[in-house]
Write a protein that holds these residues in place. Sequence first.
Motif, mmCIF file in Angstrom:
data_model
loop_
_atom_site.group_PDB
_atom_site.id
_atom_site.type_symbol
_atom_site.label_atom_id
_atom_site.label_comp_id
_atom_site.label_asym_id
_atom_site.label_seq_id
_atom_site.Cartn_x
_atom_site.Cartn_y
_atom_site.Cartn_z
ATOM 1 N N GLN A 1 -13.569 12.272 7.448
ATOM 2 C CA GLN A 1 -13.256 13.637 7.919
ATOM 3 C C GLN A 1 -14.529 14.393 8.259
ATOM 4 O OE1 GLN A 1 -10.820 15.521 4.859
ATOM 5 N NE2 GLN A 1 -9.524 16.295 6.494
ATOM 6 N N ARG A 2 -15.549 14.201 7.406
ATOM 7 C CA ARG A 2 -16.793 14.951 7.601
ATOM 8 C C ARG A 2 -17.614 14.412 8.761
ATOM 9 N NH1 ARG A 2 -18.167 15.457 1.257
ATOM 10 N NH2 ARG A 2 -16.794 17.213 0.876
ATOM 11 N N GLN B 1 -9.969 7.752 -1.406
ATOM 12 C CA GLN B 1 -9.980 9.176 -1.060
ATOM 13 C C GLN B 1 -11.385 9.613 -0.632
ATOM 14 O OE1 GLN B 1 -8.402 11.062 -4.535
ATOM 15 N NE2 GLN B 1 -6.366 10.211 -4.226
ATOM 16 N N GLU B 2 -12.382 9.117 -1.350
ATOM 17 C CA GLU B 2 -13.765 9.459 -0.988
ATOM 18 C C GLU B 2 -14.098 8.959 0.414
ATOM 19 O OE1 GLU B 2 -15.984 11.305 -2.474
ATOM 20 O OE2 GLU B 2 -14.664 11.730 -4.159
ATOM 21 N N ARG C 1 -4.582 17.824 7.715
ATOM 22 C CA ARG C 1 -3.466 17.058 7.166
ATOM 23 C C ARG C 1 -2.964 16.024 8.171
ATOM 24 N NH1 ARG C 1 -1.100 18.549 2.281
ATOM 25 N NH2 ARG C 1 0.951 17.634 2.031
ATOM 26 N N LEU D 1 2.189 8.453 0.816
ATOM 27 C CA LEU D 1 1.485 9.422 1.663
ATOM 28 C C LEU D 1 1.419 10.835 1.076
ATOM 29 C CD1 LEU D 1 0.055 10.187 4.318
ATOM 30 C CD2 LEU D 1 2.294 10.445 5.363
ATOM 31 N N PHE E 1 -1.104 10.976 -1.628
ATOM 32 C CA PHE E 1 -2.440 10.776 -1.069
ATOM 33 C C PHE E 1 -2.976 12.088 -0.484
ATOM 34 C CE2 PHE E 1 -4.745 10.011 2.962
ATOM 35 C CZ PHE E 1 -5.895 9.431 2.465
ATOM 36 N N LEU E 2 -2.146 12.765 0.330
ATOM 37 C CA LEU E 2 -2.584 14.016 0.969
ATOM 38 C C LEU E 2 -2.912 15.075 -0.081
ATOM 39 C CD1 LEU E 2 -0.058 14.208 3.947
ATOM 40 C CD2 LEU E 2 -2.485 13.657 4.064
ATOM 41 N N ALA F 1 -16.939 13.198 14.473
ATOM 42 C CA ALA F 1 -17.483 12.931 15.804
ATOM 43 C C ALA F 1 -17.927 11.478 15.898
ATOM 44 C CB ALA F 1 -18.656 13.860 16.081
ATOM 45 N N GLU G 1 -22.043 14.236 21.787
ATOM 46 C CA GLU G 1 -21.532 14.420 20.421
ATOM 47 C C GLU G 1 -22.479 13.832 19.378
ATOM 48 O OE1 GLU G 1 -16.754 14.481 21.402
ATOM 49 O OE2 GLU G 1 -17.489 13.271 19.753
ATOM 50 N N LEU H 1 -5.563 13.204 8.420
ATOM 51 C CA LEU H 1 -5.479 12.319 7.251
ATOM 52 C C LEU H 1 -4.244 11.431 7.325
ATOM 53 C CD1 LEU H 1 -6.569 14.609 4.297
ATOM 54 C CD2 LEU H 1 -7.613 12.476 5.004
ATOM 55 N N THR H 2 -3.157 12.000 7.791
ATOM 56 C CA THR H 2 -1.926 11.218 7.894
ATOM 57 C C THR H 2 -2.112 10.055 8.867
ATOM 58 O OG1 THR H 2 -0.633 13.188 7.455
ATOM 59 C CG2 THR H 2 0.531 11.355 8.478
ATOM 60 N N TYR I 1 -4.420 7.485 7.369
ATOM 61 C CA TYR I 1 -3.685 6.781 6.320
ATOM 62 C C TYR I 1 -2.827 5.679 6.949
ATOM 63 C CZ TYR I 1 0.082 6.153 2.842
ATOM 64 O OH TYR I 1 1.003 5.637 1.959
ATOM 65 N N VAL J 1 -6.228 14.208 -1.910
ATOM 66 C CA VAL J 1 -7.442 14.401 -1.102
ATOM 67 C C VAL J 1 -7.725 15.894 -0.968
ATOM 68 C CG1 VAL J 1 -8.450 14.163 1.202
ATOM 69 C CG2 VAL J 1 -7.274 12.237 0.162
ATOM 70 N N GLU J 2 -6.680 16.676 -0.710
ATOM 71 C CA GLU J 2 -6.884 18.118 -0.566
ATOM 72 C C GLU J 2 -7.437 18.727 -1.853
ATOM 73 O OE1 GLU J 2 -3.404 20.042 0.925
ATOM 74 O OE2 GLU J 2 -3.742 19.306 2.953
ATOM 75 N N SER K 1 -6.165 23.680 8.559
ATOM 76 C CA SER K 1 -5.470 23.033 7.466
ATOM 77 C C SER K 1 -4.440 22.022 7.983
ATOM 78 C CB SER K 1 -4.783 24.103 6.615
ATOM 79 O OG SER K 1 -4.060 23.470 5.612
ATOM 80 N N ARG L 1 -9.183 17.228 -4.088
ATOM 81 C CA ARG L 1 -10.561 16.752 -4.254
ATOM 82 C C ARG L 1 -11.527 17.563 -3.384
ATOM 83 N NH1 ARG L 1 -12.716 11.403 -5.828
ATOM 84 N NH2 ARG L 1 -10.650 10.906 -6.587
ATOM 85 N N PHE M 1 0.833 -1.207 0.000
ATOM 86 C CA PHE M 1 0.000 0.000 0.000
ATOM 87 C C PHE M 1 0.871 1.262 0.000
ATOM 88 C CE2 PHE M 1 -1.956 3.171 2.955
ATOM 89 C CZ PHE M 1 -2.901 3.657 2.075
ATOM 90 N N PHE N 1 -12.062 8.506 2.915
ATOM 91 C CA PHE N 1 -11.389 9.326 3.925
ATOM 92 C C PHE N 1 -12.051 10.702 4.059
ATOM 93 C CE2 PHE N 1 -7.728 7.228 5.730
ATOM 94 C CZ PHE N 1 -7.674 6.068 4.978
ATOM 95 N N ILE N 2 -12.559 11.218 2.959
ATOM 96 C CA ILE N 2 -13.254 12.508 3.041
ATOM 97 C C ILE N 2 -14.541 12.341 3.863
ATOM 98 C CG2 ILE N 2 -14.538 14.216 1.674
ATOM 99 C CD1 ILE N 2 -12.351 13.796 -0.511
#
Lengths: 277, 191
Positions: free
Chosen positions: B60-61, B53-54, B20, A72, A75-76, B64, A197, B23-24, B27, A79-80, B16, A82, A66, B56-57
């Motif tokens: 992120q959203r 990627q989708e 990052r 990495l 990937f970052l 919680a 939450e 995500l790291t 990942y 994603v950013e 920002s 996107r 992977f 992980f997005i």
Amino acid sequence: MSTRITLPDLDAAELGPSGFELRRFLAGELPAERRAELERLLATDAAFKARVDALAAEERAEQAAFALEVPLPRFLDEVEARVARRSPFAWLRSLRLPGTLGALVAAAAAIVLFVRAPDDELAGTRTKGGARVGFFVKDEGGAHAGRAGEELTAGDRIQFAVKDDADMGAMVLVGVDGKGVVTVYAAESVQGRVKGEEKTRLLPASVVLDEATGAERFFVVYGAEDVDTLRAEVEAAAERLASSGSDLSRTERLPLPDTHVQSSVHIVKIAPAPSGP
Amino acid sequence: MSTSQHLSSTRPPGPSQADRQLLTELYRTHGSRVYSRCLYLLRDKEEARDAMQEVFIKVQRNLAEFRGEASPLTWMTRIATNHCLNLIRAKRAAWHDKYKREVETGEHTKSLGPTLKENQQLLQLALAKVEPAVAEAAIYYFVDEMTQAEICQLVGLSAPTLRKRLREFIDVAREEIKKAVPGIEFQEAPI
């Protein structure tokens, strides 16, 4: 080579731990007690240890492949990029407004979006933690948050939203319509939610309204039981309500003990307007 | 220490940089599992990377919810599985053809395993033929090797409903494998 494939016996007893539980074990996700049990087994059972070692080696190989295939940094960046393409403010950035002006315009846009966001405004009856059920109606502009008592017609598409109760173990969403028909729209475990939450979440499936007219009420019920038990209880209560002939526009609760948390919302289904000549 | 605790305690200030950092960590902790699931279902590295990627997005959203999960691995596996199944659902026939071509040109029919679980590429022939809810249950059972109890808890199904879905999947898989491997026989598990 085998020319015969043996099918699984789905009724046979399943001996643990499963392959998936072992992955959770390797990921450090198991509760302490279960983890200790498996560690004891590792120390005493050579076959089990071989199985875990093989899985760990497989995961290491998978991770190495992977890291090569999806580095990495790449990937970052991807994603950013996107996320940026989809940002509601992307068009503002493309205008390349001077610093302060750009910031002011973006802030104004954010305020408008915030005010319009329907996030926590569910239309259902209130519980201690607020309303817990609502719905969105698909319309020409996309969708709008449904109102309690909203008039809808056959063919309208709605999607439910709920706000879970972190003190409970399961949730059931059930509808009772004017013809006395009971429909279970969702029944799921809500274990693991964090108190304070809980957020409004959309349920995945949408529903197309049928042609039965009159009031229809949707009840979301949270209980401490497991999903199956709660579902059976809620269905039975909904059947009792349906057969009682109660006015669904006014009956806000199912006949269930107060230990359950429930919230409800109703719509009124009307006949579609006759089409013109 | 669970991943969720780890994430919440190390997230630095500043949107920002925080995104990052998050995500790291995702990942590193779950990337390979999510990618592997996407690759298994989509059979194409580019498409699997897009799908990952989708996923992980989405995480992120819904941070919680992610942090409240007792098992982030289970949660992410489920999001990845459903995301890919939704992609497949949109063009079922095309996906079925793709899986079929792969089986025909690959070695899968030359070295069959003795059980369904050991013939996962062949099982894919059925994935594009059944409803996503049935496919989801089958993936957890045959690919992730969850017990039926684990699947019921994850998906919120009763045991009889789950078994009904698995039986439906097995019936379709049988027919599909028969077409792909002429002469193959199936036998019920010995009691």
